[in-house]
Design a protein around this motif. Structure first.
Motif, short mmCIF file in Angstrom:
data_model
loop_
_atom_site.label_atom_id
_atom_site.label_comp_id
_atom_site.label_asym_id
_atom_site.label_seq_id
_atom_site.Cartn_x
_atom_site.Cartn_y
_atom_site.Cartn_z
N ARG A 94 64.93 32.85 63.11
CA ARG A 94 65.14 32.38 64.48
C ARG A 94 63.90 31.69 65.04
N GLU A 95 62.73 32.13 64.61
CA GLU A 95 61.51 31.45 65.03
C GLU A 95 61.53 29.98 64.59
N ILE A 96 62.09 29.73 63.42
CA ILE A 96 62.22 28.35 62.93
C ILE A 96 63.20 27.58 63.80
N PHE A 97 64.32 28.22 64.15
CA PHE A 97 65.30 27.56 65.04
C PHE A 97 64.64 27.11 66.34
N PHE A 98 63.83 28.00 66.92
CA PHE A 98 63.23 27.71 68.23
C PHE A 98 62.15 26.64 68.15
N GLU A 99 61.73 26.27 66.96
CA GLU A 99 60.81 25.13 66.82
C GLU A 99 61.52 23.83 67.20
N TYR A 100 62.85 23.85 67.11
CA TYR A 100 63.62 22.63 67.34
C TYR A 100 64.38 22.65 68.67
N THR A 101 64.86 23.80 69.10
CA THR A 101 65.65 23.87 70.33
C THR A 101 65.67 25.29 70.88
N ASP A 102 65.82 25.39 72.20
CA ASP A 102 66.02 26.70 72.82
C ASP A 102 67.50 27.04 72.92
N LEU A 103 68.35 26.06 72.60
CA LEU A 103 69.80 26.29 72.66
C LEU A 103 70.27 26.86 71.32
N VAL A 104 70.00 28.14 71.13
CA VAL A 104 70.35 28.85 69.90
C VAL A 104 71.30 29.99 70.25
N GLU A 105 72.44 30.02 69.60
CA GLU A 105 73.43 31.07 69.83
C GLU A 105 73.63 31.87 68.54
N PRO A 106 72.95 33.01 68.40
CA PRO A 106 73.14 33.82 67.19
C PRO A 106 74.54 34.45 67.18
N LEU A 107 75.20 34.38 66.04
CA LEU A 107 76.49 35.04 65.88
C LEU A 107 76.32 36.39 65.20
#
Length: 364
Positions: A94-107
């Motif tokens: 998830r830290e990698i995801f947040f490098e690109y966007t704050d719009l992250v919805e974990p399922l």
């Protein structure tokens, strides 16, 4: 296809780790690599939580009874779940995801939606972003991820399955309807096995078949879900990526190696489950008003018993309510699983405004 005049064209990525739990175990235990392995259960009891790709070749999948899995593959390796380890790696991802966007919805621990329409890197290509994310996950965790890219969550989710494992796919807006018409009805995200069988009985075997039925017919046949089915086969799915998902409950449960028959055994086992629930409550700091006891019997039938209070339940009172629910009525047959949960939580939904998204063309 969604109308760009009325709705912004978004760039959505669905990232899904490949056989996550099983892959973690094979990474941490080199002697298990390349061998059929499942996480959860044992040769005689329990349920498969995850299966390696080597195990899947034998027809073994998650949610299968582990005893059946053992019969399908006598050399199958059973690994105990290590959720602390899975969470540790999930946080890294998830830290990698947040490098690109704050719009992250974990399922779940192993998959998430990302809206990269306007991203922190200023990249125009969602395909490139998905590729970079997968490469970074591999470098940081040693694990493979697959990804799907499209203009809505529904299509991105379907796309992530197309080139598994360790691959990615894109469904462009102009390709969506033709793709969906050819897609088998059981492959539609959100259409489960029971619904798929119901549809097949009335001649719906793929998207093209589904498209022939009117909205009126589908809502009459499938209730509120009819509108959803009518829309998705046309590539319409307006649900936005929701970075703040509201937790509805917190629970703990255990499947026993031997079925429990005596009430004293059940109470003793339930006490251990209660202690685990309390640990989770203390870690999250949540409170709730409804206590629910879950009972799964040896014949796999299931029952729940609940009690709701006007005030939030104090942790020291949860055990009293758990015993009360257990003794509420006679336990008619042997028990293979007990669970204890808390719902109607003291969590309010966080509402954030990210501003109106611009209509950005979908570029490769």
């Amino acid at each position: 296809m969604e109308n760009p005049e009325n709705n912004p064209v978004r760039k959505i990525i669905h990232v899904d780790m490949d056989a996550f739990y099983a892959s973690v175990e094979q990474m941490d235990h080199p002697e298990w690599r390349g061998k059929p392995l499942v996480v959860g259960g044992n040769e005689s009891r329990g349920v498969v939580a995850a299966a390696s790709y080597e195990a899947r070749k034998y027809g073994i999948f998650s949610a299968m009874a582990s005893s059946i899995a053992a019969r399908k593959c006598p050399q199958l390796i059973f690994a105990k779940p290590r959720f602390d380890r899975y969470k540790e790696i999930s946080y890294q991802i998830r830290e990698i995801f947040f490098e690109y966007t704050d719009l992250v919805e974990p399922l779940s621990l192993d998959e998430a939606f990302l809206d990269v329409t306007e991203n922190k890197k200023g990249l125009k290509s969602a395909i490139l972003i998905a590729r970079q994310i997968r490469e970074k996950i591999k470098i940081k965790t040693g694990l493979n991820a697959s990804a799907g890219v499209s203009y809505n969550k529904f299509l991105a989710k379907i796309a992530s399955d197309l080139n598994k494992p360790n691959g990615q796919a894109v469904i462009l807006p102009e390709e969506a309807e033709e793709f969906l018409e050819k897609l088998a009805i059981g492959k539609f995200f959100g259409i489960g096995k029971v619904t798929a069988e119901k549809m097949q009985k009335i001649g719906i075997h793929n998207g093209a078949d589904l498209k022939q039925f009117s909205l009126q017919f589908l809502t009459k046949k499938f209730g509120k879900s009819g509108l959803h089915y009518f829309n998705i086969v046309r590539g319409i799915h307006l649900s936005e990526v929701q970075p703040h998902r509201l937790r509805k409950s917190l629970s703990a449960e255990n499947t026993f190696e031997k079925d429990l028959v005596l009430l004293e055994e059940m109470e003793q086992s339930l006490n251990s489950i209660y202690e685990e629930l309390i640990r989770r409550l203390e870690k999250t700091g949540v409170k709730g008003r409804t206590v629910t006891l879950k009972i799964k019997y040896a014949d796999f039938t299931q029952q729940t018993r609940s009690k709701t209070l006007e005030q939030y339940v104090e942790t020291n009172h949860i055990w009293d309510l758990a015993k009360e629910l257990l003794n509420q009525e006679e336990i008619p047959k042997p028990v293979r699983l007990l669970g204890l949960g808390l719902s109607n939580l003291n969590i309010t939904e966080e509402v954030q405004h990210f501003g109106e998204q611009l209509k950005i063309p979908f570029e490769l």
